[in-house]
Scaffold this active site. Structure first.
Site, short mmCIF file in Angstrom:
data_model
loop_
_atom_site.label_atom_id
_atom_site.label_comp_id
_atom_site.label_asym_id
_atom_site.label_seq_id
_atom_site.Cartn_x
_atom_site.Cartn_y
_atom_site.Cartn_z
N ARG A 189 35.20 43.95 34.88
CA ARG A 189 33.83 44.04 35.39
C ARG A 189 33.85 44.33 36.90
O ARG A 189 33.04 45.11 37.39
CB ARG A 189 33.05 42.76 35.11
CG ARG A 189 32.75 42.55 33.63
CD ARG A 189 31.84 41.35 33.41
NE ARG A 189 30.49 41.57 33.91
CZ ARG A 189 29.58 40.62 34.03
NH1 ARG A 189 29.87 39.37 33.71
NH2 ARG A 189 28.37 40.90 34.48
N CYS A 242 29.60 35.86 41.28
CA CYS A 242 30.03 36.24 39.92
C CYS A 242 28.94 37.11 39.32
O CYS A 242 28.40 37.97 40.01
CB CYS A 242 30.29 34.98 39.08
SG CYS A 242 28.85 33.89 38.95
#
Length: 283
Positions: free
Chosen positions: A180, A238
Site C-alpha cells: 500500500r 497509517c
C-alpha cells in the site's frame, strides 16, 4: 511506567488489592461490507467470552467520530469520549489495561487516546486476548461511574500540514503494509501511494510470530535502521489512524516518543491537492 503488560502480570494484578480496569476493544479492519458479507462484530465476540470484569468499548462509536473530512476514523468528540470512558468506569487514579483480539491495533488506539488525553496509567495486554491463559466470562459488568476528564496534549497529534512538514524535518513513518505504501494496491482509499518523504514501517514488523511485541532492544534496532531515534521528532500515520497507534505504542516500548497523524492516508488521499509519492523510495 511501561506501555504493555504480559498476560501473566495481568493475571497477578487482577488478583491484587488494586486491580486495573479492563477494557475490551475488539475490532478489526474488514472489507466484508463492500463484498456484501457480514462485518466483524466486536460486541458479539465480547459477549461470547471476555476476560472477567472487562468492559466492552466500541472503537467506531466511542474512539472515533463518523467518517468524513477528517478521514475514516477521525478523533472522537472529546466530551463524548470522556463520557464514554466514565461510563466504562475509567478514573484518573485507577490503572487501565486495554486489549483486543490480538492484532493490537484497536487496543493501541484506546491506549493512545487515553494517554493523549491525560490518563497517567494505561497499558496494552501484550498479544491481546490470545495471550490470556485464564478463564473467560460471559457476564457483563456494571462498573461504577468513573471520573476521567480528557485533557489533550497538542504535542502528541499531527494534522496533514504538520505531517508533511515532519516528513522533511524529522521522520514520518507509514505503518501500512509495504504494497500500500508503494501504491501497488489500494483496497480502500481514493488513490495508492504515500506522503512524500514518509518511510515505510509496517506494523507487522513490530511483533513476533506469537503476536507479541519484540523486545525493547529489538524494537530500538528496528527503528534505528529507519533513522528513528530520540534525537529527531517522529510521527506515524497509517490508513485511518488505527494501526498507526500500534506503531506509536511500539515506539513507546522502545523508549521513543512519537506523534500520531490521526487523519492518515484516508484524509490525505481524499484531497486532490495533496502530493502523492509511489514506489519504494520515500520521495
Amino acid at each position: 511506567m511501561t506501555a504493555i503488560i504480559s498476560a501473566t502480570e495481568l493475571a497477578h494484578e487482577i488478583e491484587g488489592e488494586a486491580p486495573p480496569l479492563l477494557l475490551d476493544v475488539r475490532w478489526q479492519l474488514s472489507l466484508a461490507k463492500a463484498a456484501g458479507e457480514p462485518e466483524f462484530d466486536g460486541r458479539a465476540e465480547y459477549a461470547a467470552g471476555h476476560i472477567p470484569g472487562a468492559v466492552f468499548v466500541d472503537l467506531d462509536r466511542e474512539l472515533a467520530s463518523a467518517p468524513g473530512e477528517g478521514g475514516r476514523h477521525p478523533l472522537p468528540d472529546l466530551a463524548e469520549f470522556g463520557a464514554a470512558m466514565r461510563r466504562a468506569g475509567v478514573s484518573a487514579t485507577r490503572p487501565v489495561v486495554v486489549y483486543d483480539g490480538g492484532v493490537g491495533w484497536a487496543a493501541a488506539r484506546a491506549w493512545w487516546l487515553l494517554r493523549w488525553t491525560g490518563h497517567p496509567d494505561v497499558r496494552c495486554l501484550d498479544g491481546g486476548l490470545p495471550a490470556w491463559q485464564g478463564a473467560l466470562s460471559t457476564a457483563t459488568p456494571a462498573p461504577a461511574e468513573g471520573d476521567f476528564r480528557p485533557v489533550p496534549d497538542p504535542a502528541g497529534l499531527l494534522d496533514a500540514d504538520q505531517a508533511a512538514a515532519l516528513a522533511g524535518s524529522g521522520v514520518l513513518l507509514d505503518a501500512r503494509a509495504g504494497e500500500r505504501y508503494r501504491g501497488e494496491v489500494e483496497p480502500i482509499d481514493r488513490v495508492g501511494g504515500h506522503i512524500p518523504g514518509a518511510v515505510s514501517a509496517p506494523t507487522t514488523e513490530n511483533v513476533g510470530p506469537d503476536g507479541r511485541f519484540l523486545s525493547a532492544a529489538d524494537l530500538r534496532d528496528r527503528f534505528k535502521a529507519l533513522e528513528v531515534s530520540t534525537d529527531v521528532p517522529v510521527g506515524v500515520y497509517c490508513g485511518s489512524g488505527v494501526s498507526a497507534a500500534q506503531e506509536v505504542l511500539a515506539l513507546a516500548v522502545a523508549g521513543i516518543p512519537a506523534a500520531l497523524y490521526v487523519g492518515s492516508w484516508s484524509q490525505w488521499s481524499s484531497d486532490p491537492s495533496r502530493p502523492v509519492a509511489v514506489g519504494p523510495d520515500p520521495r
